[in-house]
Design a protein around this motif. Sequence first.
Motif, PDB file in Angstrom:
ATOM      1  N   ASP A 295       0.817  -1.216   0.000  1.00  0.00           N
ATOM      2  CA  ASP A 295       0.000   0.000   0.000  1.00  0.00           C
ATOM      3  C   ASP A 295       0.852   1.268   0.000  1.00  0.00           C
ATOM      4  OD1 ASP A 295      -2.279  -1.513  -0.064  1.00  0.00           O
ATOM      5  OD2 ASP A 295      -2.644  -1.429   2.094  1.00  0.00           O
ATOM      6  N   ARG A 296       1.937   1.243   0.761  1.00  0.00           N
ATOM      7  CA  ARG A 296       2.799   2.436   0.789  1.00  0.00           C
ATOM      8  C   ARG A 296       3.551   2.609  -0.533  1.00  0.00           C
ATOM      9  NH1 ARG A 296       3.952   5.624   4.903  1.00  0.00           N
ATOM     10  NH2 ARG A 296       6.198   5.782   4.613  1.00  0.00           N
ATOM     11  N   PHE A 297       3.880   1.505  -1.197  1.00  0.00           N
ATOM     12  CA  PHE A 297       4.538   1.616  -2.506  1.00  0.00           C
ATOM     13  C   PHE A 297       3.567   2.215  -3.522  1.00  0.00           C
ATOM     14  CE2 PHE A 297       6.538  -0.416  -6.410  1.00  0.00           C
ATOM     15  CZ  PHE A 297       7.616   0.464  -6.425  1.00  0.00           C
ATOM     16  N   ILE A 298       2.310   1.776  -3.481  1.00  0.00           N
ATOM     17  CA  ILE A 298       1.285   2.359  -4.366  1.00  0.00           C
ATOM     18  C   ILE A 298       1.136   3.857  -4.062  1.00  0.00           C
ATOM     19  CG2 ILE A 298      -1.214   2.408  -4.862  1.00  0.00           C
ATOM     20  CD1 ILE A 298      -1.133  -0.716  -4.481  1.00  0.00           C
ATOM     21  N   ASP A 299       1.092   4.197  -2.769  1.00  0.00           N
ATOM     22  CA  ASP A 299       0.965   5.612  -2.372  1.00  0.00           C
ATOM     23  C   ASP A 299       2.072   6.485  -2.959  1.00  0.00           C
ATOM     24  OD1 ASP A 299      -1.345   5.254  -0.924  1.00  0.00           O
ATOM     25  OD2 ASP A 299      -0.384   5.268   1.052  1.00  0.00           O
ATOM     26  N   SER A 300       3.268   5.915  -3.105  1.00  0.00           N
ATOM     27  CA  SER A 300       4.396   6.719  -3.580  1.00  0.00           C
ATOM     28  C   SER A 300       4.213   7.186  -5.030  1.00  0.00           C
ATOM     29  CB  SER A 300       5.716   5.946  -3.430  1.00  0.00           C
ATOM     30  OG  SER A 300       5.739   4.822  -4.274  1.00  0.00           O
ATOM     31  N   PHE A 301       3.319   6.545  -5.774  1.00  0.00           N
ATOM     32  CA  PHE A 301       3.050   6.956  -7.161  1.00  0.00           C
ATOM     33  C   PHE A 301       1.874   7.930  -7.258  1.00  0.00           C
ATOM     34  CE2 PHE A 301       5.163   2.862  -7.604  1.00  0.00           C
ATOM     35  CZ  PHE A 301       6.072   3.116  -8.611  1.00  0.00           C
ATOM     36  N   MET A 302       1.084   8.042  -6.193  1.00  0.00           N
ATOM     37  CA  MET A 302      -0.158   8.803  -6.247  1.00  0.00           C
ATOM     38  C   MET A 302       0.059  10.273  -5.889  1.00  0.00           C
ATOM     39  SD  MET A 302      -1.985   6.302  -7.158  1.00  0.00           S
ATOM     40  CE  MET A 302      -3.629   6.975  -7.136  1.00  0.00           C
ATOM     41  N   ASN A 303      -0.640  11.151  -6.613  1.00  0.00           N
ATOM     42  CA  ASN A 303      -0.520  12.588  -6.355  1.00  0.00           C
ATOM     43  C   ASN A 303      -1.569  13.103  -5.375  1.00  0.00           C
ATOM     44  OD1 ASN A 303       1.624  12.946  -8.228  1.00  0.00           O
ATOM     45  ND2 ASN A 303       0.137  12.789  -9.887  1.00  0.00           N
ATOM     46  N   ASN A 304      -2.529  12.242  -5.029  1.00  0.00           N
ATOM     47  CA  ASN A 304      -3.648  12.716  -4.196  1.00  0.00           C
ATOM     48  C   ASN A 304      -3.568  12.231  -2.750  1.00  0.00           C
ATOM     49  OD1 ASN A 304      -4.167  10.049  -4.668  1.00  0.00           O
ATOM     50  ND2 ASN A 304      -6.343  10.299  -5.075  1.00  0.00           N
ATOM     51  N   ARG A 305      -2.354  11.945  -2.289  1.00  0.00           N
ATOM     52  CA  ARG A 305      -2.190  11.502  -0.905  1.00  0.00           C
ATOM     53  C   ARG A 305      -1.764  12.677  -0.021  1.00  0.00           C
ATOM     54  NH1 ARG A 305      -4.759   7.821  -2.837  1.00  0.00           N
ATOM     55  NH2 ARG A 305      -4.033   5.676  -3.073  1.00  0.00           N
ATOM     56  N   THR A 306      -2.374  12.773   1.152  1.00  0.00           N
ATOM     57  CA  THR A 306      -2.033  13.830   2.118  1.00  0.00           C
ATOM     58  C   THR A 306      -1.648  13.165   3.427  1.00  0.00           C
ATOM     59  OG1 THR A 306      -3.784  15.156   1.097  1.00  0.00           O
ATOM     60  CG2 THR A 306      -2.873  15.981   3.125  1.00  0.00           C
ATOM     61  N   TYR A 307      -0.566  13.645   4.045  1.00  0.00           N
ATOM     62  CA  TYR A 307      -0.055  13.037   5.289  1.00  0.00           C
ATOM     63  C   TYR A 307      -0.251  14.038   6.433  1.00  0.00           C
ATOM     64  CZ  TYR A 307       1.809   9.742   1.955  1.00  0.00           C
ATOM     65  OH  TYR A 307       1.907   8.817   0.948  1.00  0.00           O
ATOM     66  N   ILE A 308      -1.102  13.675   7.392  1.00  0.00           N
ATOM     67  CA  ILE A 308      -1.492  14.610   8.455  1.00  0.00           C
ATOM     68  C   ILE A 308      -1.334  13.952   9.827  1.00  0.00           C
ATOM     69  CG2 ILE A 308      -3.358  16.090   9.339  1.00  0.00           C
ATOM     70  CD1 ILE A 308      -4.613  16.038   6.539  1.00  0.00           C
ATOM     71  N   PRO A 309      -0.704  14.659  10.789  1.00  0.00           N
ATOM     72  CA  PRO A 309      -0.640  14.112  12.152  1.00  0.00           C
ATOM     73  C   PRO A 309      -2.010  14.198  12.827  1.00  0.00           C
ATOM     74  CG  PRO A 309       0.374  16.297  12.070  1.00  0.00           C
ATOM     75  CD  PRO A 309      -0.012  15.947  10.660  1.00  0.00           C
ATOM     76  N   ALA A 310      -2.260  13.314  13.790  1.00  0.00           N
ATOM     77  CA  ALA A 310      -3.563  13.313  14.484  1.00  0.00           C
ATOM     78  C   ALA A 310      -3.390  12.944  15.945  1.00  0.00           C
ATOM     79  CB  ALA A 310      -4.517  12.337  13.807  1.00  0.00           C
ATOM     80  N   ILE A 311      -4.310  13.452  16.775  1.00  0.00           N
ATOM     81  CA  ILE A 311      -4.362  13.087  18.195  1.00  0.00           C
ATOM     82  C   ILE A 311      -5.786  12.649  18.519  1.00  0.00           C
ATOM     83  CG2 ILE A 311      -2.460  14.573  18.940  1.00  0.00           C
ATOM     84  CD1 ILE A 311      -4.514  16.659  19.815  1.00  0.00           C
ATOM     85  N   ALA A 312      -5.926  11.888  19.599  1.00  0.00           N
ATOM     86  CA  ALA A 312      -7.261  11.440  20.031  1.00  0.00           C
ATOM     87  C   ALA A 312      -7.666  12.211  21.284  1.00  0.00           C
ATOM     88  CB  ALA A 312      -7.235   9.947  20.328  1.00  0.00           C
ATOM     89  N   VAL A 313      -8.923  12.618  21.338  1.00  0.00           N
ATOM     90  CA  VAL A 313      -9.451  13.308  22.514  1.00  0.00           C
ATOM     91  C   VAL A 313     -10.690  12.564  23.001  1.00  0.00           C
ATOM     92  CG1 VAL A 313     -10.596  15.422  23.334  1.00  0.00           C
ATOM     93  CG2 VAL A 313      -8.541  15.587  21.905  1.00  0.00           C
TER      94      VAL A 313
END
Length: 406
Positions: A262-280
Amino acid sequence: MHGKHYKVEQVHISHKQTFESSVLLTTSYISFFHPMDTQTLEKQIKDIEDEIFNTQKNKATEHHIGKLKAKIAKLKEQIEKRQGSGGKGKGFAVKKSGDATVGLIGYPSIGKSTLLNNLTKADSEVGTYEFTTLDVIPGMLQYNGANIQILDLPGIITGAAKGKGRGKEVLAAARNVDLIIFMVDANEMMKQLSQMNQELYNAGIRINQSKPRVIITKTKQGGITIHTPIKQTHVSKKTLYSIASEYETNADIIIRENITEDRFIDSFMNNRTYIPAIAVINKADKYNKKQIQQAKKTLEKHHWTYYIISAKKRKGLTQLKKGIYNHLDLIKIYMKPQGKKPDYSEPMILKKGNTVEQVCKTIHRDFKERFRYAQVWGTSAKYPGQKVGLDHKLADEDLLTVVISH
């Protein structure tokens, strides 16, 4: 054309091998003869998903499954492009403002509106029934000299990525934030976190992940060459080539991590966004100490950074504000006019890793062109008043003088 057999020759010149295989070409996979509507593309995805489901996974088939997954990712990107050109949903075009933007995501009536109202001066409707928030409501949290925009996003439900409950517009707004806060109920938190994370994943948003360490260089000829300086234990070389051939004809690819399909596929895609998250965990006052301790243990086991609050009773908000600021990786610097004292009354807020160039752009668009040198006092300087250029990385609490030509 449906159901006929065609000979397909597939070539990887770098492998010095040519092989011929007979494949069944169905209308499901033919996307290059005519432009297709969204419905046809979605049917193709469904057909490929069915094929993956019906294919027994083993060493002999894993490269084929990898290729099919890559096809699905490409088709989903096509659908997104089509829908993106069709205009945005009413009420969701929120202008980013402030030094950073945070998105509040949670199931309907989890208390997001109450939290937003208590963190900021926004006026978000509060209710105990589903979907009281139908538009994205912005508010501004002022903390430690920073203006942090917080968006109360309408409740994300299962099926949001496919458009359920105006989900697509919500997810489009979520793509542009710098940090996501998942608000959850202590009783169902792992189920809720899993479902919301999955909806974001389906929309190309990757939570608490770094970008894949893959360098793809297009070449004019020579086929596909894949270099793996790090040992690959998740995916075979054959599968890597199968996936890559879906996106590139000629390319030099270096994989600098032990990568998954899945991460290898992601490396070819232009529509991926990487965002940090926290739980409340909200509504903490509803639970006893034992329940809260159990919730903490579970979140820690799954590597979640979390905060326990009661938005209604305003408990835990001081720690949450501090946490939001820290997770955004913001730093403060103070400007020092040439030959004068620094201005401590109005810090400039930057992202960790920002350079003098970013400061110049923030002050005025001409500053970069007219820049002569800068002087720095603080932890990023080798000595007080060090002369630096545009590429100098600044640190928290630095003092900075920018000298320009007049």
